[in-house]
Design an enzyme around this catalytic site. Sequence first.
Site, mmCIF file in Angstrom:
data_model
loop_
_atom_site.group_PDB
_atom_site.id
_atom_site.type_symbol
_atom_site.label_atom_id
_atom_site.label_comp_id
_atom_site.label_asym_id
_atom_site.label_seq_id
_atom_site.Cartn_x
_atom_site.Cartn_y
_atom_site.Cartn_z
ATOM 1 N N ARG A 96 -40.984 -0.984 96.265
ATOM 2 C CA ARG A 96 -42.269 -1.676 96.278
ATOM 3 C C ARG A 96 -42.011 -3.179 96.198
ATOM 4 O O ARG A 96 -41.159 -3.644 95.433
ATOM 5 C CB ARG A 96 -43.150 -1.240 95.110
ATOM 6 C CG ARG A 96 -44.567 -1.818 95.255
ATOM 7 C CD ARG A 96 -45.483 -1.442 94.117
ATOM 8 N NE ARG A 96 -46.785 -2.072 94.344
ATOM 9 C CZ ARG A 96 -47.689 -2.277 93.400
ATOM 10 N NH1 ARG A 96 -47.450 -1.900 92.153
ATOM 11 N NH2 ARG A 96 -48.843 -2.857 93.688
ATOM 12 N N HIS A 97 -42.735 -3.938 97.000
ATOM 13 C CA HIS A 97 -42.569 -5.400 97.029
ATOM 14 C C HIS A 97 -42.754 -6.003 95.642
ATOM 15 O O HIS A 97 -43.357 -5.402 94.738
ATOM 16 C CB HIS A 97 -43.580 -6.029 97.993
ATOM 17 C CG HIS A 97 -45.006 -5.786 97.593
ATOM 18 N ND1 HIS A 97 -45.631 -6.501 96.596
ATOM 19 C CD2 HIS A 97 -45.925 -4.897 98.035
ATOM 20 C CE1 HIS A 97 -46.872 -6.079 96.449
ATOM 21 N NE2 HIS A 97 -47.078 -5.092 97.316
ATOM 22 N N GLN A 109 -55.061 -5.578 97.742
ATOM 23 C CA GLN A 109 -54.561 -6.443 98.813
ATOM 24 C C GLN A 109 -54.695 -5.831 100.205
ATOM 25 O O GLN A 109 -55.085 -6.496 101.137
ATOM 26 C CB GLN A 109 -53.093 -6.809 98.533
ATOM 27 C CG GLN A 109 -52.968 -7.661 97.290
ATOM 28 C CD GLN A 109 -51.526 -7.874 96.859
ATOM 29 O OE1 GLN A 109 -51.044 -8.989 96.815
ATOM 30 N NE2 GLN A 109 -50.838 -6.796 96.519
ATOM 31 N N GLU A 168 -49.268 -1.677 104.505
ATOM 32 C CA GLU A 168 -50.220 -1.084 103.564
ATOM 33 C C GLU A 168 -51.486 -0.615 104.286
ATOM 34 O O GLU A 168 -51.831 -1.110 105.366
ATOM 35 C CB GLU A 168 -50.587 -2.108 102.487
ATOM 36 C CG GLU A 168 -51.533 -1.605 101.399
ATOM 37 C CD GLU A 168 -50.989 -0.423 100.601
ATOM 38 O OE1 GLU A 168 -50.915 0.694 101.179
ATOM 39 O OE2 GLU A 168 -50.671 -0.608 99.411
ATOM 40 N N HIS A 213 -45.239 -0.875 100.207
ATOM 41 C CA HIS A 213 -46.362 -1.155 99.314
ATOM 42 C C HIS A 213 -46.677 0.045 98.433
ATOM 43 O O HIS A 213 -46.312 1.185 98.750
ATOM 44 C CB HIS A 213 -47.588 -1.523 100.146
ATOM 45 C CG HIS A 213 -47.303 -2.590 101.151
ATOM 46 N ND1 HIS A 213 -47.479 -3.925 100.876
ATOM 47 C CD2 HIS A 213 -46.807 -2.517 102.426
ATOM 48 C CE1 HIS A 213 -47.124 -4.641 101.947
ATOM 49 N NE2 HIS A 213 -46.723 -3.810 102.885
#
Length: 199
Positions: free
Chosen positions: A8-9, A21, A82, A139
């Site tokens: 995950r970022h 987001q 995402e 994401h």
Amino acid sequence: MTTICLIRHGETEWNKLGRIQGTTDVPLNERGISQAQACGVHLLAEEWDVIVTSPLERARQTAAIINENLGLPLVEMAEFQEKHFGKAEGLTAQERYGLYPDKNYPDQEQVDMFRRRLVSGLTQLNEQFGDKRILVVAHGGVIHTILEQLAFGEFDAATVRLQNGGMNRIKYTEQRWRIQACNFVGHLVALEVETKTNP
């Protein structure tokens, strides 16, 4: 056997504020940059063949920082972008639940379409990089959905919060993907201690 580490970022200001987001481009904040750096250092202990990233800025930034240590071929794949949350993007949880208590956000990407493109992405990786070791920077929604689809009911996204910078491993063996590890964050412990010490 194809092995994938789903990362995950790193954290963004919208993550910090609880704003959804989706496909909105939001850069990493300072903590997110530190999380990506910690991932890069941790991953040096193993051999990897390629790094794949979602095209959204927060994922691309994370992948680029990780790759400063690894020097791998870097590929962007829209399949791992995402989910688009439509009119809900930019809203906090309280705002979302107030406006859309049923989570039926106007103009959002439909769940079945989202799942199909993730399956397509995994299939492409397995065909293009079969028997390789792949890092995929994506994401929370992407990774949750992939793990749910592979877990045959044993993974509940509602009860597992995937951490920014956390790692999840899946492997293609015996004609299907299998989950090897979920939400590993050991490499981020020092950052959490530092944050508590210096709030």
